[in-house]
Design a protein around this motif. Structure first.
Motif, mmCIF file in Angstrom:
data_model
loop_
_atom_site.group_PDB
_atom_site.id
_atom_site.type_symbol
_atom_site.label_atom_id
_atom_site.label_comp_id
_atom_site.label_asym_id
_atom_site.label_seq_id
_atom_site.Cartn_x
_atom_site.Cartn_y
_atom_site.Cartn_z
ATOM 1 N N UNK A 201 0.899 -1.054 -0.072
ATOM 2 C CA UNK A 201 -0.079 -0.123 0.126
ATOM 3 C C UNK A 201 0.941 1.343 0.072
ATOM 4 N N UNK A 202 0.942 2.078 -0.895
ATOM 5 C CA UNK A 202 1.600 3.010 -1.280
ATOM 6 C C UNK A 202 1.487 4.121 -0.337
ATOM 7 N N UNK A 203 0.128 4.333 0.050
ATOM 8 C CA UNK A 203 -0.317 5.526 1.211
ATOM 9 C C UNK A 203 0.192 5.037 2.646
ATOM 10 N N UNK A 204 -0.033 3.733 3.002
ATOM 11 C CA UNK A 204 0.360 3.092 4.139
ATOM 12 C C UNK A 204 1.779 3.278 4.264
ATOM 13 N N UNK A 205 2.674 3.294 3.205
ATOM 14 C CA UNK A 205 3.955 3.159 3.313
ATOM 15 C C UNK A 205 4.474 4.704 3.601
ATOM 16 N N UNK A 206 3.771 5.513 2.729
ATOM 17 C CA UNK A 206 4.331 7.035 3.108
ATOM 18 C C UNK A 206 3.951 7.573 4.241
ATOM 19 N N UNK A 207 2.914 7.117 4.884
ATOM 20 C CA UNK A 207 2.508 7.523 6.307
ATOM 21 C C UNK A 207 3.331 6.923 7.359
ATOM 22 N N UNK A 208 3.657 5.631 7.275
ATOM 23 C CA UNK A 208 4.482 4.865 8.201
ATOM 24 C C UNK A 208 6.028 5.342 8.237
ATOM 25 N N UNK A 209 6.350 5.592 7.001
ATOM 26 C CA UNK A 209 7.701 6.140 6.863
ATOM 27 C C UNK A 209 8.020 7.202 7.564
ATOM 28 N N UNK A 210 7.067 8.345 7.501
ATOM 29 C CA UNK A 210 7.127 9.632 8.090
ATOM 30 C C UNK A 210 6.764 9.594 9.618
ATOM 31 N N UNK A 211 5.952 8.559 9.941
ATOM 32 C CA UNK A 211 5.499 8.772 11.659
ATOM 33 C C UNK A 211 6.418 7.809 12.503
#
Length: 362
Positions: A201-211
């Motif tokens: 999931x690209x969106x999940x990846x982006x958020x977790x990578x930041x979080x």
């Protein structure tokens, strides 16, 4: 004494490479989220046949970050109910609580120790929004049945894969975010704490990578309420050394497990279920017996170290007092009777034969 899990012997195989990686690490002078973490994220994503891997501090954080990312995406909200097996390590339940959700405990199957799909539907309410599947002891849960239930009730699925590195399901199953732990005793273990989230999931990846990095994609610019949970650069280097051997090590585990299953013959001992496929990587080989303390003492006297995973079920822990009044007979039976035998890729054929002989003489 045959050790339960000889970590020193496991890691001795890589001692020279570890020293080389440490020297490179010191010479680079880049200690956080450097080239080794990036390389491991690429390598482990490839190993898992997934698009993304995000290295984090530990397996618990991996789970919490997945849940909190789903809140940011608007797919979950605080107070939602999450179904989780009653028979699991407490970290699975702690992750749900730390993400401000409500755990709903469901009994496992006695044969597999994993979540019983037939008992999920009766626990689903209007507040139920997700299922946390735990692949306990290295064996994948019945994902085809669980997936069908989730689709019917429009539920998210999250996988706690902390003990199942490299396990494969024989049927094509939709990808769900997975949380991994690289605690030293795992099938793929570092020399300290470590974890990862794997997802397509690209969106999940982006958020977790930041979080994982204070909610920041760009230094000093914070888009989310994040935490500090980053896979250590040096631990990533060690994991890069060990990862190429994981598939072979898992195969060695299965070979030892097959010997145990075919050669241990004692009516006092219940052996684990295994269908012979790649859906089990035998992080643990767990037997059951009504006289566990007696058997453990007998094995110790005969030079065989064993461990109990786990002596107290989560719902009976003081930390989870809200569940203390609940009764889960199958879970309680499992936690009362299980005993884990030595099993690792460095266990010798002679040691395996000795363990079998001692058990058959009990």
């Amino acid at each position: 004494m045959i050790k339960f899990y000889d970590l020193q012997k496991i890691n001795q195989r890589y001692e020279k490479a570890f020293h080389e990686k440490t020297e490179q690490f010191l010479q680079r002078g880049w200690y956080i989220l450097g080239d080794e973490v990036k390389l491991f994220e690429e390598n482990f994503a490839s190993f898992c046949q997934s698009k993304h891997c995000i290295g984090v501090g530990n397996g618990l954080d991996a789970l919490v970050l997945i849940f909190k990312a789903y809140i940011e995406l608007g797919k979950l909200q605080k107070g939602d109910e999450v179904i989780v097996p009653a028979n699991t390590y407490i970290a699975s339940i702690l992750a749900i609580i730390q993400a401000d959700f409500i755990p709903v405990l469901v009994e496992p199957k006695l044969e597999t120790y994993n979540l019983n799909p037939d008992l999920i539907a009766e626990k689903i309410t209007s507040k139920t929004k997700a299922i946390l599947v735990v692949h306990l002891y290295g064996q994948l849960a019945e994902m085809d049945k669980i997936e069908a239930i989730a689709k019917q009730h429009n539920l998210l699925i999250v996988e706690d894969a902390a003990q199942s590195h490299g396990a494969h399901y024989p049927l094509p199953i939709t990808d769900y975010p997975k949380a991994y732990s690289f605690y030293p005793s795992k099938n793929l273990g570092c020399l300290g704490d470590g974890g990862a989230v794997v997802t397509n999931d690209d969106d999940l990846n982006k958020i977790i990578r930041a979080m994982r990095n204070y909610g920041s994609e760009q230094k000093y610019v914070n888009d989310f309420i994040g935490i500090n949970s980053r896979l250590d650069e040096l631990q990533a280097a060690f994991l890069n050394v060990k990862l190429p051997d994981l598939a072979l090590d898992n195969q060695k585990r299965r070979q030892i497990a097959k010997r145990y299953l075919s050669e241990i013959k004692n009516d006092k001992i219940v052996l684990p279920f295994y269908d012979g496929s790649a859906n089990h990587v035998f992080h643990l080989f767990v037997i059951r017996t009504e006289n566990r303390n007696e058997l453990q003492e007998y094995l110790n006297e005969n030079g065989i170290q064993t461990l109990i995973h786990y002596p107290i079920p989560p719902h009976q822990q003081k930390a989870l007092a809200v569940f203390n009044a609940l009764s889960f007979p199958i879970t309680e039976k499992i936690h009362r009777e299980v005993l884990s035998l030595p099993l690792s890729p460095v266990l010798t054929k002679e040691e395996v034969s000795s363990i079998i002989q001692v058990l058959n003489s009990y």
